[in-house]
Design a protein around this motif. Structure first.
Motif, mmCIF file in Angstrom:
data_model
loop_
_atom_site.group_PDB
_atom_site.id
_atom_site.type_symbol
_atom_site.label_atom_id
_atom_site.label_comp_id
_atom_site.label_asym_id
_atom_site.label_seq_id
_atom_site.Cartn_x
_atom_site.Cartn_y
_atom_site.Cartn_z
ATOM 1 N N THR A 159 0.854 -1.184 0.000
ATOM 2 C CA THR A 159 0.000 0.000 0.000
ATOM 3 C C THR A 159 0.889 1.233 0.000
ATOM 4 O OG1 THR A 159 -1.420 -1.305 1.438
ATOM 5 C CG2 THR A 159 -1.979 1.039 1.181
ATOM 6 N N HIS A 205 0.013 6.330 6.471
ATOM 7 C CA HIS A 205 -1.321 5.747 6.603
ATOM 8 C C HIS A 205 -1.217 4.233 6.769
ATOM 9 C CE1 HIS A 205 -3.310 9.502 5.591
ATOM 10 N NE2 HIS A 205 -2.415 9.663 4.644
ATOM 11 N N SER A 206 -0.310 3.598 6.043
ATOM 12 C CA SER A 206 -0.127 2.156 6.212
ATOM 13 C C SER A 206 1.309 1.745 5.936
ATOM 14 C CB SER A 206 -1.093 1.354 5.330
ATOM 15 O OG SER A 206 -1.606 2.118 4.286
ATOM 16 N N THR A 246 0.408 8.319 -1.487
ATOM 17 C CA THR A 246 -0.880 7.725 -1.138
ATOM 18 C C THR A 246 -2.043 8.559 -1.672
ATOM 19 O OG1 THR A 246 0.098 6.843 0.853
ATOM 20 C CG2 THR A 246 -2.283 6.922 0.787
ATOM 21 N N MET A 257 -2.893 -8.252 4.151
ATOM 22 C CA MET A 257 -2.728 -6.830 4.503
ATOM 23 C C MET A 257 -2.954 -5.891 3.327
ATOM 24 S SD MET A 257 -1.440 -4.868 7.082
ATOM 25 C CE MET A 257 -2.962 -4.032 6.802
#
Ligand SMILES: Cc1ncc(C[n+]2csc(CCOP(=O)(O)OP(=O)(O)O)c2C)c(N)n1
Lengths: 530, 193
Positions: free
Chosen positions: A31, A110-111, A162, A444
């Motif tokens: 991600t 964020h991730s 992102t 994930m």
């Protein structure tokens, strides 16, 4: 005819690669980059793969480019650390077909486990880097990246973030530019980087950068937007859209290419205005480059170096009006993510918690085991570190420490870089107990198949790594490899006790399908049954 | 007549409530109506039961994909306390549509009280929806997100056919009729205050 679609940045990058005639795409999920390859995989005439890790992915894409095909490699920012080795030397050899490396940064984390700014890699590896601001640019810049790659004989990095990857906007699309593949051709001094030849290519790299530095002053993506006022703004990427939102009339030098920089354009722009703001998320990358030209600009003294920008941060930094905020008298509890109900990782974490073990962990859904009610994962560094960091603990404290320590990771992480750690432990005669949480997928990042799932990127069946044979090949005893069901708590606990007491290098595989995957598969079956 | 100002709709809730789908439908409807559209959300870790949000902006020309603080024309929330998390976003006097739905975060025992009282304090145009009413009107709890979208549609300048095309296209396979029905019912019903 041109058609308009509503695409995310990632979908637009895939579309751009398709239109550019890309023949090969390889990468490892992460991600916010994952959907690029997931989308590219759906286009006709493009061969894609989920590679075992980012280094492998980039090398595969590079190989396709050496055959003269246009090729795309995708990864998240930390993935570029893994792929950095081939990238630095691919900069020397150059390519035959265009090679574009997409890297997606995650300002705001964020991730992700860190907030590195991948633009630093462009300078370090001496590679041109483009940065789009919205989906239309994401598509257009991807195509431009291939042109630059071939024109200057260099891999090109396309940087996303992102916010770009996951935001959607309208994109005009066109047909694919189908291209012939000339095929592999021997050219030893260019592609074999023994020192003798590398020294020559080293010079070619400098010469290429010099030419690019000159040419990027004329590049259409480095754009001067006239405006009103006594200050000018230099920016690129998503922050550009915030500037336009908050200061619609401000003069802007929008940089589509963030490395190398157009010196002439920058000097001209800076000469026109009393004050110049440099607006960029994360590191003062543009700022330092521009300061190195001897120009005085305002950057990180007004804007944060940490986290993602917002329109408010941009407005505040330039002294615009602050929006009114509202204070709530009600205290809101946070709503952190958690392991899904019925998740196969849950049972293991209950056991690890109750046994009070030291758990050297890793990255995946199972990282959530570090939060209450488990608090049963005690390190997270990078992918693969679950097995190797445990070996360092043994090296420091001796093998007795391995009686209450385990190394743990998921199946995709095991394939990515855990296997090397396992082999290292066998080779160096360690006594660690390792656990693989095998949920049959890379959960994930949204359920991508991996080398332990028995499926490839398009869902077609393939081989799956055999844990027992793999461990035997490493020199381990078959009896030290145990495969148990994630839903049999007693069996997991009992086996773990035995392995810890045994004091031998061992592998415990806890198998149970991811609940989201299971639900998805059941739905598919229902649909197929009508 | 079309809105020349950029319209900002912020949709919030909890993972699994269909926020993203509803946001996609709104975006596509606006695009069908000929507007420039941008949408922003973050997926990843947040999917595992965390807070979910989706910014949708449309108008003649949209710059930022993110709604600036204090500029949301409509805040639509499918969960009670999540509405409060985004309190800074509605424009002065902006519309707040809140579904009175309570989902306890894990590990939390008591749901915060007085969220409605708090929401009413800030001079916003507050509208409450009851999940049971929506479920009764549409006959399904699964399409509540789309029913709420139908209510939101009443405050936006997007023609009916643009909406219908978007809802039908983005409904999960085999559920177009169900979702269109929910959307219609949402459009027709005035529930709550
Ligand atoms: C080098 C690197 N590449 C990619 C990622 C993104 N990422 C985080 S966890 C993960 C894989 C998790 O899969 P698995 O190990 O099977 O665990 P699961 O989530 O299924 O429990 C990935 C790809 C990363 N953090 N670092």
């Amino acid at each position: 005819m041109s058609e308009k679609l509503f695409l995310s940045g990632n979908e637009a990058i895939a579309r751009g690669a398709y239109e550019a005639g890309v023949k090969a795409g390889a990468g490892y999920p992460g991600t916010p980059s994952t959907e690029i390859l997931e989308n590219l995989c759906q286009y006709p005439g493009v061969k894609t793969e989920w590679s075992i890790n980012e280094k492998v992915g980039l090398e595969v894409a590079y190989g396709a480019a050496l055959s003269g095909a246009r090729a795309l490699a995708t990864m998240k920012h930390v993935g570029l650390n893994v792929a950095a080795d081939p990238m630095f030397t691919a900069s020397y050899t150059g390519i035959r077909g265009g090679l574009v490396i997409v890297v997606a940064d995650d300002p705001g984390m964020h991730s992700s486990q860190n907030e590195q700014d991948s633009r630093n890699y462009a300078r370090a590896a001496k590679l041109p880097m483009l940065e789009p601001a919205d989906s239309q640019e994401a598509k257009d810049f991807t195509k431009l990246a291939f042109e630059i790659s071939e024109k200057y004989d260099t891999p090109v990095i396309l940087r996303s973030t992102t916010r770009l990857s996951h935001s959607m906007s309208i994109v005009s699309v066109t047909e694919r530019d189908e291209r012939a593949i000339p095929g592999f051709a021997k050219e030893i001094p260019k592609y074999v980087m023994i020192p003798l030849y590398a020294k020559k290519r080293r010079i070619a790299v400098e010469e290429r950068t010099r030419r690019l530095r000159e040419a990027c002053n004329e590049l259409s993506v480095n754009r001067l937007e006239e405006g009103k006022g006594d200050f000018g703004i230099i920016c690129g990427g998503v922050p550009y859209t915030y500037v336009r939102e908050c200061f619609p009339d401000a003069p802007i030098l929008k940089l589509g290419m963030v490395y190398p920089l157009p010196e002439k354009l920058i000097r001209e722009f800076c000469a026109k205005y009393e004050k110049i703001y440099v607006l960029e998320e994360l590191d003062p990358f543009l700022e330092n480059e521009i300061r190195a030209l001897g120009l005085d600009v305002c950057g990180k003294s007004s804007f944060p170096a940490i986290g993602e920008f917002t329109p408010e941060i941009v407005r505040r930094g330039i002294g615009g009006k602050e929006p009114e905020t509202r204070k709530s008298a009600v205290e809101l509890p946070p709503r952190p993510p958690e392991l899904c109900p019925g998740c196969p990782h849950r049972t293991v974490y209950e056991i690890l918690r109750d046994k009070k073990l030291n758990v050297i962990g890793d990255i995946g859904c199972y990282s959530l085991g570090t939060l209450p009610p488990f608090k049963a994962m005690h390190t997270l560094l990078d992918m693969g570190a679950g097995f190797t960091v445990a070996q360092g603990v043994e090296l420091a404290e001796g093998k007795e420490a391995m009686k209450n320590t385990v190394g743990l990771m998921g199946d995709s992480t095991f394939a990515h870089s855990g296997i090397a750690g396992l082999f290292n432990a066998a080779y160096n005669k360690r006594h660690c107990v390792f656990i693989v949480l095998d949920n049959g997928t890379t959960a994930m990042t949204g359920l991508q198949p991996n080398p332990l799932s028995g499926k490839t990127i398009d869902g077609s069946p393939t081989v799956s790594i055999d844990y027992v044979k793999l461990c035997e090949a490493a020199g381990m005893d078959k009896a030290d490899v145990k495969i148990v069901s994630a839903y049999n708590k007693e069996e997991i606990a009992g086996t773990l006790d035995t392995l810890l007491a045994g004091g031998r290098l061992s592998l415990l595989v806890v198998k149970g399908p991811c609940m989201i995957l299971k639900r998805k598969q059941a739905k598919k079956q229902r649909e197929a049954a009508g | 007549m079309k809105t020349s100002k950029v319209m900002n709709v912020l949709m919030v809730g909890v993972g699994g409530q269909g926020i993203i789908t509803a946001g996609n439908m709104l975006s596509l409807a606006a695009m069908n109506a000929g507007y420039d559209v941008k949408k922003s959300e973050i997926h990843g870790m947040s999917q595992r039961g965390g807070s979910v949000f989706c910014h949708v902006r449309f108008g003649e020309k949209v710059a930022s994909p993110v709604i600036p603080v204090g500029e949301a024309d409509i805040l639509v929330s499918l969960e009670e306390m999540e509405t409060l998390r985004w309190l800074d976003f509605p424009a002065p006097g902006g519309k707040v549509i809140c579904l009175k739905n309570r989902i306890l975060p894990h590990g939390v025992e008591n749901y915060p009280e007085d969220t409605a009282t708090e929401l009413k304090k800030h001079g916003l145009d507050y509208m409450e929806l009851l999940p049971a009413d929506l479920t009764a009107a549409t006959g399904s709890a699964k399409t509540v997100n789309v029913a709420v979208l139908g209510i939101v549609a009443g405050f936006l300048d997007i023609p009916e056919d643009a909406w219908k095309k978007a809802v039908a296209e983005l409904a999960p396979a085999g559920t177009a009729d169900l979702n269109l029905y929910a959307f219609e019912q949402g459009r027709k019903t005035t529930i709550g205050e």
